[in-house]
Scaffold this active site. Sequence first.
Site, PDB file in Angstrom:
ATOM      1  N   ARG A   1       0.539  -1.403  -0.055  1.00  0.00           N
ATOM      2  CA  ARG A   1       0.521  -0.380  -0.313  1.00  0.00           C
ATOM      3  C   ARG A   1       1.308   0.792  -0.231  1.00  0.00           C
ATOM      4  O   ARG A   1       1.471   1.825   0.561  1.00  0.00           O
ATOM      5  CB  ARG A   1      -0.576  -0.073   1.556  1.00  0.00           C
ATOM      6  CG  ARG A   1      -1.467  -1.332   1.737  1.00  0.00           C
ATOM      7  CD  ARG A   1      -3.218  -1.688   0.319  1.00  0.00           C
ATOM      8  NE  ARG A   1      -3.368  -0.352   0.339  1.00  0.00           N
ATOM      9  CZ  ARG A   1      -5.197   0.126   1.524  1.00  0.00           C
ATOM     10  NH1 ARG A   1      -5.261  -1.221   2.027  1.00  0.00           N
ATOM     11  NH2 ARG A   1      -5.522   1.060   0.572  1.00  0.00           N
TER      12      ARG A   1
ATOM     13  N   GLN B   1     -15.950   1.372   5.182  1.00  0.00           N
ATOM     14  CA  GLN B   1     -15.158   1.628   6.904  1.00  0.00           C
ATOM     15  C   GLN B   1     -16.031   2.343   7.559  1.00  0.00           C
ATOM     16  O   GLN B   1     -15.424   2.269   8.745  1.00  0.00           O
ATOM     17  CB  GLN B   1     -13.654   1.867   6.426  1.00  0.00           C
ATOM     18  CG  GLN B   1     -13.473   1.332   5.441  1.00  0.00           C
ATOM     19  CD  GLN B   1     -12.637   1.403   4.082  1.00  0.00           C
ATOM     20  OE1 GLN B   1     -14.004   2.486   3.869  1.00  0.00           O
ATOM     21  NE2 GLN B   1     -11.993   1.300   3.230  1.00  0.00           N
TER      22      GLN B   1
ATOM     23  N   ASP C   1      -3.584   9.213   5.344  1.00  0.00           N
ATOM     24  CA  ASP C   1      -3.264   8.760   5.181  1.00  0.00           C
ATOM     25  C   ASP C   1      -1.331   9.224   5.172  1.00  0.00           C
ATOM     26  O   ASP C   1      -0.426   8.959   5.188  1.00  0.00           O
ATOM     27  CB  ASP C   1      -3.093   8.391   3.668  1.00  0.00           C
ATOM     28  CG  ASP C   1      -4.056   7.166   3.567  1.00  0.00           C
ATOM     29  OD1 ASP C   1      -3.899   5.913   4.487  1.00  0.00           O
ATOM     30  OD2 ASP C   1      -5.540   7.811   4.165  1.00  0.00           O
TER      31      ASP C   1
ATOM     32  N   ASN D   1      -5.659  10.813   1.620  1.00  0.00           N
ATOM     33  CA  ASN D   1      -6.709  10.493   2.631  1.00  0.00           C
ATOM     34  C   ASN D   1      -7.739   9.510   1.512  1.00  0.00           C
ATOM     35  O   ASN D   1      -7.352   9.500   0.338  1.00  0.00           O
ATOM     36  CB  ASN D   1      -6.949  11.506   3.118  1.00  0.00           C
ATOM     37  CG  ASN D   1      -7.856  10.562   5.245  1.00  0.00           C
ATOM     38  OD1 ASN D   1      -6.963   9.158   4.784  1.00  0.00           O
ATOM     39  ND2 ASN D   1      -9.129  10.468   5.459  1.00  0.00           N
ATOM     40  N   LYS D   2      -8.068   9.017   2.004  1.00  0.00           N
ATOM     41  CA  LYS D   2      -9.361   8.552   1.431  1.00  0.00           C
ATOM     42  C   LYS D   2     -10.161   8.500   0.208  1.00  0.00           C
ATOM     43  O   LYS D   2     -10.587  10.100   0.996  1.00  0.00           O
ATOM     44  CB  LYS D   2     -10.198   7.550   2.595  1.00  0.00           C
ATOM     45  CG  LYS D   2     -11.449   7.270   2.309  1.00  0.00           C
ATOM     46  CD  LYS D   2     -10.810   5.314   1.127  1.00  0.00           C
ATOM     47  CE  LYS D   2     -12.215   4.299   0.385  1.00  0.00           C
ATOM     48  NZ  LYS D   2     -12.082   3.659   0.411  1.00  0.00           N
TER      49      LYS D   2
END
Length: 326
Positions: free
Chosen positions: A91, A186, A227, A237-238
């Site tokens: 990742r 999530q 992130d 980020n997401k």
Amino acid sequence: MTPVLADSVRLTDDGVEILDRRVFPAQRVWVRCGGVEDVAKAIEDMVTQSSGPYFAALWGMVLAAREASSLGPEEARAHLERAGARLIDTRRTNNHLRKAVHAVLSHVDGQAGDALVAAALEGARAGDERYRSRSAALGRHTAELLPDKATVLTHCWADLYLVELVRAAADKELAFICTETRPYLQGARLTAETLAEMGADTTVITDGMGAAVLSSGKVDALVTAADRVTMDGHVINKIGTLGLAVAANAFGVPFHAMVQAPDRLAPTAADVPIEYRDGTEILDRPGIRGLYPAFDITPPRFVTTVVTDRGPFDPLLLADYYREVS
């Protein structure tokens, strides 16, 4: 109490066990990884998410040391470096994996056999403690930015950053609104479950409702983890964070992005690889393609504050984070 997701990766005598977040909270299934390649595959397959890959990488490196315990010092070091590269590549957008690998490798220097395993274990334990203590500091600094009885909008945000914020703000009676965070949900499954475990006032909305909720005047802050944050203030980020940040800016709602530290190895957003997952994870029909970038990039003009373990910073002044500690 400690929520389940705050301790979802554990080292055992014969491997690493990882709580399967793909089915949590409906089921509590632990996936056993017998070697470092199993750990890498579990990270790639989204068995663990959020902070989970960091801890999986820590303990995965211990498994790599066990695998190399019969080798000489040079061969053992080479094996650990290959294992670390494999874990980091699982990742690549989030730089926590790199930090986890470094935490172990920095403790390994010319050892072999049992001494190698002991050194790797010491490094992993130090990395575990450092991450948890920095997350606690991060939670305290973020809590100080929020007024009493604030309503906080979140997006794909669980684990220790969230846990430590809720703990630090226990006397503020915060309420949380969680986006579903498609396609893995999530927010609806992990964030909301963690908040509920901690007794927080929790509401779930669909991703498409974010701008409308921000326009209502009932949200005091948009708060997410990050992130990665670049040195010029871009928040990675997401996927979906960018849209919420733009809407928050339009409606005068502050956006606070939480990260332990900005990444000195990422001067700009161009230095961060953005992961694209298989489009079939969101759509699998003949003749129709799915597009799935897992992360997006929010420019600093839409970010009010980058909150770090050393306190809040203007997104355009992140170099000060490192000047203060030099």
